[in-house]
Design an enzyme around this catalytic site. Sequence first.
Site, PDB file in Angstrom:
ATOM      1  N   LYS A 108     -15.852  24.419  27.375  1.00 32.74           N
ATOM      2  CA  LYS A 108     -15.882  25.460  28.413  1.00 32.74           C
ATOM      3  C   LYS A 108     -16.072  26.807  27.756  1.00 32.74           C
ATOM      4  O   LYS A 108     -15.701  26.998  26.586  1.00 32.74           O
ATOM      5  CB  LYS A 108     -14.554  25.465  29.177  1.00 32.74           C
ATOM      6  CG  LYS A 108     -14.655  26.051  30.581  1.00 32.74           C
ATOM      7  CD  LYS A 108     -15.311  25.053  31.510  1.00 32.74           C
ATOM      8  CE  LYS A 108     -15.136  25.341  32.950  1.00 32.74           C
ATOM      9  NZ  LYS A 108     -15.370  24.141  33.760  1.00 32.74           N
ATOM     10  N   GLY A 220     -11.500  28.880  49.599  1.00 34.73           N
ATOM     11  CA  GLY A 220     -12.573  29.222  48.666  1.00 34.73           C
ATOM     12  C   GLY A 220     -13.918  28.982  49.318  1.00 34.73           C
ATOM     13  O   GLY A 220     -14.160  27.894  49.865  1.00 34.73           O
ATOM     14  N   GLY A 222     -17.102  29.825  47.729  1.00 37.15           N
ATOM     15  CA  GLY A 222     -18.176  30.039  46.764  1.00 37.15           C
ATOM     16  C   GLY A 222     -19.106  28.832  46.821  1.00 37.15           C
ATOM     17  O   GLY A 222     -19.198  28.154  47.862  1.00 37.15           O
ATOM     18  N   ASN A 223     -19.748  28.514  45.713  1.00 36.88           N
ATOM     19  CA  ASN A 223     -20.703  27.401  45.687  1.00 36.88           C
ATOM     20  C   ASN A 223     -20.081  26.103  46.198  1.00 36.88           C
ATOM     21  O   ASN A 223     -20.646  25.438  47.067  1.00 36.88           O
ATOM     22  CB  ASN A 223     -21.232  27.238  44.252  1.00 36.88           C
ATOM     23  CG  ASN A 223     -22.180  26.058  44.119  1.00 36.88           C
ATOM     24  OD1 ASN A 223     -21.753  24.923  43.959  1.00 36.88           O
ATOM     25  ND2 ASN A 223     -23.466  26.318  44.230  1.00 36.88           N
ATOM     26  N   GLY A 225     -17.067  25.492  47.932  1.00 36.35           N
ATOM     27  CA  GLY A 225     -16.496  25.520  49.278  1.00 36.35           C
ATOM     28  C   GLY A 225     -17.547  25.604  50.362  1.00 36.35           C
ATOM     29  O   GLY A 225     -17.456  24.939  51.411  1.00 36.35           O
TER      30      GLY A 225
HETATM   31  N1  GLU Z   1     -18.589  23.936  35.758  1.00 36.67           N
HETATM   32  C1  GLU Z   1     -18.679  22.641  36.327  1.00 36.67           C
HETATM   33  C2  GLU Z   1     -17.391  21.873  36.117  1.00 36.67           C
HETATM   34  O1  GLU Z   1     -16.333  22.432  35.969  1.00 36.67           O
HETATM   35  C3  GLU Z   1     -19.914  21.906  35.842  1.00 36.67           C
HETATM   36  C4  GLU Z   1     -19.982  21.704  34.370  1.00 36.67           C
HETATM   37  C5  GLU Z   1     -21.339  21.205  33.910  1.00 36.67           C
HETATM   38  O2  GLU Z   1     -22.206  20.985  34.742  1.00 36.67           O
HETATM   39  O3  GLU Z   1     -21.487  21.048  32.700  1.00 36.67           O
HETATM   40  O4  GLU Z   1     -17.379  20.682  36.187  1.00 36.67           O
END
Ligand code: GLU
Length: 418
Positions: A108, A220, A222-223, A225
């Site tokens: 992350k 929420g 955003g994308n 919700g």
């Molecule tokens: N950010 C998204 C998650 O938390 C997608 C991560 C990704 O596609 O690598 O799962």
Amino acid sequence: MTDNNDNNPFRIAQQQISVCADILGLDASAREVLLRPMREFHVNFPVRMDDGNIKVFEGYRVQYNDARGPTKGGIRFHPEETIDTVRALAAWMTWKCSLLDLPLGGGKGGVVCNPKELSQPELERISRAYIKAIGQFISPTKDIPAPDVYTNPQIMAWMVDEYSAIVGNNQFGVITGKPLPLGGSPGRADATARGGMFTLREAAREIGLDLGKATMAIQGYGNAGCYAASLARSMFGSKIVAVCDSRGAVGCKDGICVDTLTKHKQDTLSVANCKGTENVNEQSLMEMDVDVLVLAALEGVLTGKNADRVKAKILVELANGPTTPEADDILYRKGIHVIPDFLCNAGGVTVSYFEMVQNAYMYYWDEKEVHEKLDTRMTRAYHEVLETSKRFKINMRQAAYVVAVERVVEAMKLRGWI
Ligand code: GLU
């Protein structure tokens, strides 16, 4: 982004790993490796702002565990980002990829900034500068970022362009969640919500809930919700009775018109004061008498303090880490069927994996194929977790951990790490 001692997300992530290690009877060496990120990068990088001044931004990238393959996970832009939040999210990505049986580890990234106060050119310069700072640590076979909170396909496009410039050729496979013309996958935009809806469908079957007659509240917008609202309408005909975002909350007993709400949010940047709804109390949304509660915002919103007041039959965790361990115990006692985060929201990374495969082959699938493949994987993972929870008599989150961690441990053993 709760970061006091009680709700520090990484402390929670470690606590969850320890509980799972106890259930699986893991030895000390396995625990030691699982409890720590393998690699983490802290960067400070200068960016020229629109007023001509230089501002230094702080960013992180954590590669938690790559036993099963290259690390994978999003990048967040948030003013309250902390290294511990990113560590927790990177750990959760490890379990998420393993649970869905993707040949990937977990990572992350985050940049401490407030996109709501930045111009588009500033956002572009920050995105490029961050990639310049972490570029040597990522690659299509090492670590593959993607969108997360307050980042989007346009930001991924700038990042992939910057990375391609650094290495001297187009490397679309280094980042997923890209726009379609730059190697994005059909079906990636709504993949997190769609994957969550597939698990909701299975959960409703399990507890005998008719989703066609169900009411739903969504925390929420955003994308995740926003797509959850429209998919719950189109796939099941469920009634969305309340929605909130960081700026307000609205409700309507007869059901909110999702198209009107989404348009209103696009125009005003908030759900508040949407036509055909009344403003409601944001806190009370999670305590409403609804069949399904969708958590689609940030971590740490359901705690030991408010979990007892949740009335929903099914909790859909589209956010990462929305429920603390104290809340988990309460929800389990109350018999609420929790679809835990790294199962429920795994649709995003699953289609990201499909995107990587398509990039590598330079051969693209149609949307229908993506949806079918996503459904197969989400449904299989849901039932693996459900069966494990029944077999061990543990809650759904602990069951998800058991399935996921066991696979990571197996890979580490085969590699001779432990
Ligand atoms: N950010 C998204 C998650 O938390 C997608 C991560 C990704 O596609 O690598 O799962």
